[in-house]
Design a protein around this motif. Structure first.
Motif, PDB file in Angstrom:
ATOM      1  N   ASP A  62      44.403 -43.837  43.600  1.00  0.00           N
ATOM      2  CA  ASP A  62      43.013 -44.407  43.680  1.00  0.00           C
ATOM      3  C   ASP A  62      42.524 -45.016  45.001  1.00  0.00           C
ATOM      4  O   ASP A  62      42.777 -46.404  45.274  1.00  0.00           O
ATOM      5  CB  ASP A  62      42.693 -45.326  42.554  1.00  0.00           C
ATOM      6  CG  ASP A  62      41.090 -45.732  42.602  1.00  0.00           C
ATOM      7  OD1 ASP A  62      40.188 -44.894  43.163  1.00  0.00           O
ATOM      8  OD2 ASP A  62      40.710 -46.798  42.281  1.00  0.00           O
ATOM      9  N   ASN A  63      42.176 -44.198  45.943  1.00  0.00           N
ATOM     10  CA  ASN A  63      41.883 -44.613  47.211  1.00  0.00           C
ATOM     11  C   ASN A  63      40.173 -44.404  47.639  1.00  0.00           C
ATOM     12  O   ASN A  63      39.618 -43.967  48.347  1.00  0.00           O
ATOM     13  CB  ASN A  63      42.422 -43.638  48.170  1.00  0.00           C
ATOM     14  CG  ASN A  63      43.964 -43.798  48.650  1.00  0.00           C
ATOM     15  OD1 ASN A  63      44.349 -44.780  48.029  1.00  0.00           O
ATOM     16  ND2 ASN A  63      44.791 -43.220  49.077  1.00  0.00           N
ATOM     17  N   THR A  64      39.700 -45.576  46.940  1.00  0.00           N
ATOM     18  CA  THR A  64      38.240 -45.595  46.977  1.00  0.00           C
ATOM     19  C   THR A  64      37.856 -47.012  47.484  1.00  0.00           C
ATOM     20  O   THR A  64      37.244 -47.932  46.545  1.00  0.00           O
ATOM     21  CB  THR A  64      37.631 -45.198  45.739  1.00  0.00           C
ATOM     22  OG1 THR A  64      38.158 -46.103  44.509  1.00  0.00           O
ATOM     23  CG2 THR A  64      37.888 -43.942  45.218  1.00  0.00           C
ATOM     24  N   GLY A  65      38.160 -47.266  48.438  1.00  0.00           N
ATOM     25  CA  GLY A  65      37.558 -48.652  49.134  1.00  0.00           C
ATOM     26  C   GLY A  65      38.940 -49.875  49.185  1.00  0.00           C
ATOM     27  O   GLY A  65      40.026 -49.519  48.898  1.00  0.00           O
ATOM     28  N   TYR A  66      38.491 -50.883  49.424  1.00  0.00           N
ATOM     29  CA  TYR A  66      39.736 -52.093  49.458  1.00  0.00           C
ATOM     30  C   TYR A  66      40.210 -52.415  48.267  1.00  0.00           C
ATOM     31  O   TYR A  66      39.748 -52.353  47.056  1.00  0.00           O
ATOM     32  CB  TYR A  66      38.710 -53.320  50.041  1.00  0.00           C
ATOM     33  CG  TYR A  66      38.013 -53.219  51.465  1.00  0.00           C
ATOM     34  CD1 TYR A  66      37.985 -52.044  52.176  1.00  0.00           C
ATOM     35  CD2 TYR A  66      36.781 -53.774  51.648  1.00  0.00           C
ATOM     36  CE1 TYR A  66      37.405 -51.869  53.460  1.00  0.00           C
ATOM     37  CE2 TYR A  66      35.967 -53.688  52.591  1.00  0.00           C
ATOM     38  CZ  TYR A  66      36.491 -52.792  53.552  1.00  0.00           C
ATOM     39  OH  TYR A  66      35.542 -52.535  54.905  1.00  0.00           O
ATOM     40  N   ASP A  67      41.398 -52.662  48.507  1.00  0.00           N
ATOM     41  CA  ASP A  67      42.466 -53.162  47.389  1.00  0.00           C
ATOM     42  C   ASP A  67      42.284 -54.256  46.964  1.00  0.00           C
ATOM     43  O   ASP A  67      42.985 -55.406  47.168  1.00  0.00           O
ATOM     44  CB  ASP A  67      43.901 -52.805  47.769  1.00  0.00           C
ATOM     45  CG  ASP A  67      44.910 -53.160  46.830  1.00  0.00           C
ATOM     46  OD1 ASP A  67      44.432 -53.086  45.643  1.00  0.00           O
ATOM     47  OD2 ASP A  67      46.020 -53.119  47.177  1.00  0.00           O
ATOM     48  N   LEU A  68      41.196 -54.460  46.165  1.00  0.00           N
ATOM     49  CA  LEU A  68      40.881 -55.857  45.517  1.00  0.00           C
ATOM     50  C   LEU A  68      42.020 -56.349  44.644  1.00  0.00           C
ATOM     51  O   LEU A  68      42.245 -57.330  44.388  1.00  0.00           O
ATOM     52  CB  LEU A  68      39.490 -55.910  44.765  1.00  0.00           C
ATOM     53  CG  LEU A  68      38.156 -55.495  45.694  1.00  0.00           C
ATOM     54  CD1 LEU A  68      37.021 -55.256  45.086  1.00  0.00           C
ATOM     55  CD2 LEU A  68      38.151 -56.431  46.853  1.00  0.00           C
ATOM     56  N   ARG A  69      42.479 -55.149  43.865  1.00  0.00           N
ATOM     57  CA  ARG A  69      43.424 -55.565  42.820  1.00  0.00           C
ATOM     58  C   ARG A  69      44.635 -56.534  43.444  1.00  0.00           C
ATOM     59  O   ARG A  69      44.771 -57.396  42.757  1.00  0.00           O
ATOM     60  CB  ARG A  69      44.172 -54.363  42.517  1.00  0.00           C
ATOM     61  CG  ARG A  69      45.076 -54.706  41.423  1.00  0.00           C
ATOM     62  CD  ARG A  69      46.009 -53.263  40.988  1.00  0.00           C
ATOM     63  NE  ARG A  69      46.738 -52.568  42.189  1.00  0.00           N
ATOM     64  CZ  ARG A  69      46.858 -51.698  42.478  1.00  0.00           C
ATOM     65  NH1 ARG A  69      46.630 -50.603  41.467  1.00  0.00           N
ATOM     66  NH2 ARG A  69      47.604 -51.092  43.595  1.00  0.00           N
ATOM     67  N   ASP A  70      45.084 -56.145  44.377  1.00  0.00           N
ATOM     68  CA  ASP A  70      46.145 -56.735  45.112  1.00  0.00           C
ATOM     69  C   ASP A  70      45.563 -58.097  45.771  1.00  0.00           C
ATOM     70  O   ASP A  70      46.830 -58.893  46.032  1.00  0.00           O
ATOM     71  CB  ASP A  70      47.080 -55.770  45.949  1.00  0.00           C
ATOM     72  CG  ASP A  70      47.803 -54.661  45.252  1.00  0.00           C
ATOM     73  OD1 ASP A  70      48.367 -55.029  44.250  1.00  0.00           O
ATOM     74  OD2 ASP A  70      47.866 -53.529  45.837  1.00  0.00           O
ATOM     75  N   LEU A  71      44.458 -58.451  46.051  1.00  0.00           N
ATOM     76  CA  LEU A  71      44.282 -59.254  46.619  1.00  0.00           C
ATOM     77  C   LEU A  71      43.934 -60.481  45.566  1.00  0.00           C
ATOM     78  O   LEU A  71      44.474 -61.541  45.863  1.00  0.00           O
ATOM     79  CB  LEU A  71      42.597 -59.264  47.206  1.00  0.00           C
ATOM     80  CG  LEU A  71      42.187 -60.295  48.068  1.00  0.00           C
ATOM     81  CD1 LEU A  71      43.041 -60.766  49.177  1.00  0.00           C
ATOM     82  CD2 LEU A  71      40.689 -60.004  48.420  1.00  0.00           C
ATOM     83  N   PHE A  72      43.447 -60.217  44.313  1.00  0.00           N
ATOM     84  CA  PHE A  72      43.682 -61.220  42.997  1.00  0.00           C
ATOM     85  C   PHE A  72      45.087 -61.420  42.578  1.00  0.00           C
ATOM     86  O   PHE A  72      45.304 -62.390  42.544  1.00  0.00           O
ATOM     87  CB  PHE A  72      42.756 -60.589  42.133  1.00  0.00           C
ATOM     88  CG  PHE A  72      41.078 -60.466  42.351  1.00  0.00           C
ATOM     89  CD1 PHE A  72      40.763 -61.886  42.555  1.00  0.00           C
ATOM     90  CD2 PHE A  72      40.496 -59.767  42.607  1.00  0.00           C
ATOM     91  CE1 PHE A  72      39.271 -62.145  42.763  1.00  0.00           C
ATOM     92  CE2 PHE A  72      39.121 -59.770  42.969  1.00  0.00           C
ATOM     93  CZ  PHE A  72      38.539 -60.946  43.011  1.00  0.00           C
ATOM     94  N   ILE A 118      38.534 -64.963  53.647  1.00  0.00           N
ATOM     95  CA  ILE A 118      38.397 -64.318  52.417  1.00  0.00           C
ATOM     96  C   ILE A 118      38.109 -65.191  51.267  1.00  0.00           C
ATOM     97  O   ILE A 118      37.362 -65.065  50.408  1.00  0.00           O
ATOM     98  CB  ILE A 118      39.816 -63.603  52.205  1.00  0.00           C
ATOM     99  CG1 ILE A 118      39.674 -62.344  53.257  1.00  0.00           C
ATOM    100  CG2 ILE A 118      39.756 -63.117  51.007  1.00  0.00           C
ATOM    101  CD1 ILE A 118      41.129 -61.700  53.056  1.00  0.00           C
TER     102      ILE A 118
END
Lengths: 469, 469
Positions: free
Chosen positions: A187-197, A453
């Motif tokens: 799923d390459n639709t924008g910034y990787d918020l998952r791995d940020l949280f 951030i």
């Protein structure tokens, strides 16, 4: 006395889930190792994501800092409040439902408060494996596992908690719900918020649910204990094993002779695999999707080659899964044996695998020079570059007096880990405990990006303040 | 005329690496598929990270937007400038050194401009595998692969580009150098900046180098082509294969009969594995760390069971690695056959694997209803949930006229992907091309967090503007 903030919390989740009495709050205030007890204005126990969101909105409105808490098994003071008494604890324990196991997609949807073991068992009931496995699995929750990017014993094959999660639901610092519960491997639709949280230790938002990856359950896992002269041999043994068995190598754990003697002393009933002592040992595990017979044959073939090439001096191979469990018990009793021997100073470091032998040699030397007679209990997940490098006083010396040297000992161990390209926290996180160490070893560029951030996502600074940054 | 900004660029990298003549700039302006040609104030060709940093500082000082560019093989207009003529292209092609292959740590250190194939070959020369593999591997660069989180044919076993990277070096939007080149498999020291820059398509900073993961090279990879009645059978076949062979399953690709007929028509010299047609086919590959014999035996055993259980109707198993290559050629010629047949409308979507059959059924129906006679070329990495779902006009109809329907066709395909829990970009990214689609399908909560991060890390908005957000 009216407390407008707590009244609004009571309106959201009901008065009996807003704990304010000292006795009710007490179980939430002390960290897992019993080293620190904080204070809390209240403990809030929401039942679902919508309630979490409304509580965070109330916290934002009243500028009340909050500490998300799961199973409270962390080792770095990440999930307990400070001693100001201003913070509230947001306990996720009531969000404990497993709502969807999709065997076709090999995923499951879980709420943050699910206990890791409950998740493992639910997967196993469907014939699947959720590989995350660690000592606290009977108490820790998946929300905490993800917030700290937990490691454990299956990282070599399956990765950290981060690699086992496809999607998240998060309540933001503004009290909005982000539904990122995607069960997608691409799923390459924008910034990787998952791995940020993941790994943010609750400082950017509150993880409330996750889509986890499941794997086929191996048909067999077989273990061997190999005797080695030194950690350099462990490196060549690791390369050889990976070359021979590839992804079937599911564990590769180094233990010094001192570790085994400690276990034998405190747990004399456990197996003693070798008649004579060797300086180092490697516990390795091979898993097979095919059969127990295949796993045993593969392991025996690889070990025969390792001994012939001089990558190991001797070996005990389990010939069944039952014997394998016995060998694992030795590894699992090291920490218990250490506790029985008295207090010690623990480090959870990682290194490029190729630097492990030199790190051990130099750090052992440095410590013995600074603290003659001190005893190093060094073991760990060498296949992942992760060492638990713990230091105890000389035989007969006072453990309490030795603990006073913790800052100096940390400095030696962490400076060496850093110098060898390593990390001061492999799998435990930073929390409040290692915050000072973090600012010592991270570059200003990296710290500034982290702060930017934090400010962008939590401008009021209410999310688990004083942790990490 | 004096151009203060370009003069400072010339001071940094030398005049011959600041391209301003139209003929010199031309090769950098047109996208891979030849659909769009932008304009650029200049093309900057730095030689190393320090030069990249100083150029970005100059861009920041003069508020000049910049477009990082690697091999320029992207499919979503992510690495070409807009048509304003205000942007500069920052070409990373001269940062092309592989400086360290650490076989003990199974890592390699590469600069962003290294071509993927060069990296694969350097790893293979040390007997190791760098698994990332995709059609453009002879031209694309690792900086672009990481900036777009590239996928390809090895994701099922090894993951996307993100999973193959341990550390990054990045030049920030302020022109500072972040050295995050860690070769660690475990490192829980703060926010996951690495995964934030991966997949950010150059909008948050410029990736200049990376530490990549290497794997042992499998001793053998054997392929089979299975004939199926429908996509539902593919799901049960996938589950069975994973249960039988676990991590040894290294590819699982679905192709419709229409795909095979297209290939047979345009490339008659390729093998025709089945005497009679079947509605669907699965190409699967089993790799073994042990031997070719083991891979063949494992594959044959699993296929025999699959046919007995009714998860496949027929199978052709390669009995050697040479025969395997022949079967792969069919799969690899689908895109070429499509191009030979004329223009078509491409989609790169992903879905929860369990939803693939229903998605295909419904989307085929919806398209045929809206565009009678249109032809769907559906194939892809079903093991990862990734479909290339391409649509061509009815036989004999005008391809150019059909392309005018692209917005309506996108709407049907993307709406259905979204409704089934999928993504509108599995492995290609967003770039400028899918930016409008992104804002349609992402929630405001998620878009707002992305914007907040963009503003926090690139407050001047100079990094690849107009891409993603």
């Amino acid at each position: 006395m009216t407390d407008v903030f707590l009244d609004s919390c009571r309106n959201i989740i009901g008065g009996r889930h807003v704990l304010t009495a000292a006795a009710d709050k007490a179980p939430y205030l002390t960290d897992w190792r019993g080293r620190f007890t904080g204070k809390a204005r209240a403990v809030l126990r929401p039942a679902n994501t919508a309630e979490v969101a409304r509580l965070v909105q109330a916290c934002a409105e009243h500028r009340v800092p909050l500490v998300p808490q799961g199973g409270k098994t962390g080792l770095v003071l990440g999930s307990v409040p400070d001693d100001s008494g201003l913070e509230v604890i947001l306990s996720l324990g009531r969000l404990n439902r497993i709502s969807d196991i999709d065997t076709g997609n090999r995923t499951m949807l879980v709420q943050a408060g699910c206990v890791l073991q409950q998740i493992q068992q639910a997967a196993a009931a469907e014939g699947m494996l959720f590989p995350l496995s660690l000592a606290a699995e009977g108490s820790c929750t998946i929300g905490g596992n993800l917030s700290t990017n937990a490691g454990g014993t299956a990282v070599l094959r399956y990765g950290n908690a981060r690699e086992l999660c496809l999607g998240l639901e998060v309540v933001t610092a503004q009290g909005e719900i982000w539904n990122g519960l995607r069960g997608l491997r691409k799923d390459n639709t924008g910034y990787d918020l998952r791995d940020l949280f993941i790994g943010a230790e609750g400082t950017l938002g509150v993880i409330t649910a996750a889509v986890l990856k499941l794997y086929p359950m191996p048909r067999a896992s077989i273990t061997a204990l190999l005797a080695l002269d030194n950690p350099w041999q462990a490196l060549s043994l690791l390369s050889l094993m990976q070359d021979h068995v590839g992804a079937s190598l599911t564990a590769f754990e180094l233990m010094s002779d001192f570790c085994l003697r400690l276990v034998a002393h405190h747990f004399p009933q456990l197996p003693k695999p070798f008649a004579t002592a060797h300086p180092q040992y490697v516990l390795l595990e091979v898993s097979s999707a095919e059969s127990e017979q295949h796993a045993v044959a593969l392991l025996e073939m690889a070990i025969a080659d390792a001994i012939e090439r001089g990558h190991a001096d001797d070996a005990v191979v389990a010939t069944s899964m039952a014997q394998s469990a016995g060998l694992w018990q030795i590894r699992e009793h090291i920490s218990l044996a250490q506790s029985a021997a008295g207090k010690n100073i623990k480090h959870d470091i990682s290194l490029p695998i190729s630097n492990i032998p030199e790190f051990i040699e130099k750090t052992d030397d440095d410590l013995l020079e600074a603290f003659p007679g001190c005893q190093v209990v060094c073991f760990g997940h060498v296949g992942d570059g992760n060492l638990h490098y713990n230091v105890a006083p000389a035989d007969g010396a006072s453990h309490d007096a030795f603990l006073a040297h913790q800052p100096a000992i940390n400095r030696i161990v962490h400076d060496n880990a850093h110098a060898f390209g390593g990390s001061i926290s492999a799998e435990h996180g930073i929390g409040a405990l290692k915050r000072g160490e973090l600012s010592r070893y991270k570059s200003p560029v990296e710290l500034n990006m982290m702060r930017a951030i934090k400010t962008a996502l939590d401008p009021l600074g209410i999310m688990n303040p004083g942790k990490i940054l």
